[in-house]
Design a protein around this motif. Structure first.
Motif, PDB file in Angstrom:
ATOM      1  N   ILE A  21      43.454 -15.314   8.824  1.00  0.00           N
ATOM      2  CA  ILE A  21      44.191 -16.434   8.219  1.00  0.00           C
ATOM      3  C   ILE A  21      43.716 -17.750   8.837  1.00  0.00           C
ATOM      4  CG2 ILE A  21      46.459 -17.443   7.801  1.00  0.00           C
ATOM      5  CD1 ILE A  21      47.651 -14.619   8.124  1.00  0.00           C
ATOM      6  N   ALA A  22      43.534 -17.721  10.158  1.00  0.00           N
ATOM      7  CA  ALA A  22      43.092 -18.934  10.849  1.00  0.00           C
ATOM      8  C   ALA A  22      41.733 -19.378  10.323  1.00  0.00           C
ATOM      9  CB  ALA A  22      43.026 -18.679  12.347  1.00  0.00           C
ATOM     10  N   ARG A  23      40.850 -18.393  10.092  1.00  0.00           N
ATOM     11  CA  ARG A  23      39.520 -18.738   9.592  1.00  0.00           C
ATOM     12  C   ARG A  23      39.626 -19.363   8.192  1.00  0.00           C
ATOM     13  NH1 ARG A  23      36.453 -13.703   9.202  1.00  0.00           N
ATOM     14  NH2 ARG A  23      36.951 -13.408  11.370  1.00  0.00           N
ATOM     15  N   ALA A  24      40.494 -18.766   7.376  1.00  0.00           N
ATOM     16  CA  ALA A  24      40.635 -19.286   6.006  1.00  0.00           C
ATOM     17  C   ALA A  24      41.246 -20.685   5.998  1.00  0.00           C
ATOM     18  CB  ALA A  24      41.482 -18.334   5.172  1.00  0.00           C
ATOM     19  N   LEU A  25      42.150 -20.921   6.934  1.00  0.00           N
ATOM     20  CA  LEU A  25      42.827 -22.225   6.948  1.00  0.00           C
ATOM     21  C   LEU A  25      42.081 -23.256   7.790  1.00  0.00           C
ATOM     22  CD1 LEU A  25      46.618 -21.325   7.341  1.00  0.00           C
ATOM     23  CD2 LEU A  25      45.553 -22.483   5.419  1.00  0.00           C
ATOM     24  N   GLY A  26      41.111 -22.756   8.556  1.00  0.00           N
ATOM     25  CA  GLY A  26      40.385 -23.673   9.432  1.00  0.00           C
ATOM     26  C   GLY A  26      41.238 -24.175  10.579  1.00  0.00           C
TER      27      GLY A  26
END
Lengths: 371, 161
Positions: free
Chosen positions: B133-138
């Motif tokens: 999720i962190a990767r997708a949200l940056g």
């Protein structure tokens, strides 16, 4: 409690996603946009301009006489600017949380302060003021009784208090019917007793006692704006709902093709906000305008599409409805690259005077969320 | 071996992408739908995201992660005004007939700020890890935790006042 709530959340999302029927869409291959040569692009520009010109000419020639007749009957020629309190303020999330908590506490202690949504559907009649603004509402309603069933799905949480017996079918095009309904309460807010405002302020004051003074003041100022908006919404709840339903079906099909707006929003932008979408696979710009609007000019920037040059389309409303195919929308694969919303909108009244002229920017979320 | 019999690397890439597309399209549309509330918008978002993946397919390490991020970012650009969200067809569109309790809950999710909505949808529907999720949200995984906590608090407050 936590586990069961999270499990419930998961089940709701699972069920909803499972029920969605995703139409098959095979990969169209490397896009036409990438392969298309410059001469083809130029051809696209010419075709786009030609389509726009044809649309505008057809709109003017086909509807001119009807338009003139309906507009002469209309009394409203102005488009007043509503006050700032007519629109939900954009508040910091922290303040909004505190304000909503105060509202909940107040509503718990004093239930009439809840200001709940009214009934979703009613057989009553819209006010004289609403009918005065829209010529279509002065015509006899012509929608079949089944319209309520059509609307139950899309308005599952709107609480718009629609006058279902006043529904109008105003257009049948591209395999769909456009319905317009007067709405008694678009905002979902109802008037509350006068004591509720001060009670909410007291509830918030109690919550923020431990915060720094600046934050306390900020939260109370935000609440004041929010309460002003709620008061305005409760006093001016009326508006218009409009949406497309596939002809011959018993449900509305596309989320992008149904919207509501209060009269204040209609006055602010001159159009029913955020009302473009795809009809039968064709990207279209459609909207509802009050009688005061006689012509709508749409500037499509063509940004990010095969169309490199802007295209302008002018459309006259018919029965308070403006409908124009998006000129270059057809070049996108399944509409994927279509800019379905114009970059600038110019509205003129019956004296050809410009009454609204604005560039559409991403910050205009109350106008268009896809811009 | 004649050169004509050698597979064209570009074609190989295209076939691999076509398989990736077939495998991921449906779920990506469902994700985008849960984030935008509109099937038409979801299809557009995924088509755009897939186009991005296609262009970068040969050089990206994880096309799926790239797609996730592209869908989340593109769906974000289709911001929904909160009140408008309640007044539009949203998730009840088309063939979906939701149970009223589910519909209420989904309406609350739809009103969450976008990043909180992403966290709720991807965590509880997508089953993504905090890192994904962190990767997708940056953002950092810690931010995902706090977004999830705030979103759950807000939803609980609405459901169980």
């Amino acid at each position: 409690m936590t586990d069961s709530f999270e499990a419930r959340l998961q089940r709701a999302l699972d069920r909803a996603a499972r029920q969605l029927e995703v139409p098959p869409a095979p990969w169209p291959g490397p896009t036409a946009r990438r392969r298309r040569g410059r001469h083809v692009e130029r051809l696209g520009v010419v075709a786009g301009v030609a389509v726009a010109a044809i649309v505008a000419a057809l709109a003017v020639s086909l509807i001119g006489h009807r338009h003139g007749a309906s507009m002469q009957a209309s009394g409203s020629q102005s488009l007043p600017l509503p006050p700032a309190a007519a629109f939900e303020p954009n508040l910091p999330a922290g303040d909004l949380k505190l304000i909503l908590n105060a509202w909940k506490k107040t509503a718990r202690n004093d239930p009439p302060c809840r200001g709940d949504q009214g009934p979703r559907f009613t057989d009553g009649s819209p006010s004289r003021g609403l009918r005065a603004r829209f010529a279509i509402l002065r015509q006899p309603p012509n929608a079949p009784p089944s319209v309520q069933r059509l609307l139950e799905g899309p308005l599952w949480s709107a609480g718009a208090q629609l006058y279902v017996n006043q529904a109008h079918v105003v257009r049948t095009q591209l395999g769909a019917r456009l319905y317009i309904l007067p709405a008694g309460n678009v905002s979902g807010q109802e008037g509350v007793p006068k004591r509720c405002g001060p009670e909410q302020v007291r509830a918030l004051s109690r919550q923020v006692t431990k915060l720094p003074e600046a934050k306390q003041a900020g939260a109370l100022a935000a609440q004041s704006k929010y309460l002003a908006y709620l008061r305005y919404a409760a006093l001016h709840p009326e508006g218009i709902c409009a949406g497309w339903a596939p002809s011959g079906t018993s449900s509305l099909a596309a989320g992008d093709t149904f919207g509501c707006a209060t009269t204040a929003e209609l006055d602010r932008w001159g159009i029913l906000a955020d009302a473009s979408g795809r009809l039968g696979g064709t990207p279209v710009f459609w909207t509802v305008v009050p009688d005061a609007v006689a012509a709508v000019t749409l500037h499509f920037a063509g940004r990010g599409t095969p169309l490199k040059h802007p295209v302008t389309v002018t459309v006259r409303p018919l029965d308070n409805v403006v409908l124009a195919p998006v000129p270059h929308g057809k070049f996108g694969a399944r509409g994927a690259w279509a800019d379905s919303f114009p970059s600038r909108i110019v509205l003129r009244n019956h004296d050809a005077k410009v009454v609204r002229n604005y560039a559409v920017t991403p910050s205009m979320t109350t106008l268009c969320d896809d811009c | 071996v004649k050169s004509a019999q050698l597979p064209n690397p570009r074609e190989v890439g295209s076939k691999a992408f076509a398989r990736f597309y077939e495998r991921e399209y449906d779920r990506a549309v469902r994700l985008a739908w849960l984030l935008t509330g509109s099937l038409a918008a979801a299809e557009d978002v995924v088509q755009d995201a897939m186009t991005g993946v296609y262009r970068a397919f040969d050089r990206i390490e994880s096309p799926q992660a790239y797609l996730h991020r592209a869908v989340v970012n593109r769906a974000r650009s289709r911001r929904r005004d909160e009140r408008r969200q309640r007044a539009r067809a949203a998730m009840a569109e088309g063939p979906v007939r939701l149970d009223p309790a589910d519909a209420d809950l989904l309406a609350l999710i739809a009103r969450l700020p976008y990043r909180q909505r992403v966290v709720i949808v991807t965590r509880y529907w997508g089953g993504w890890s905090e890192k994904e999720i962190a990767r997708a949200l940056g953002c950092r995984p810690g931010t995902v935790k706090s977004l999830a906590s705030r979103a759950l608090d807000r939803l609980r407050q609405e459901v169980e006042p």
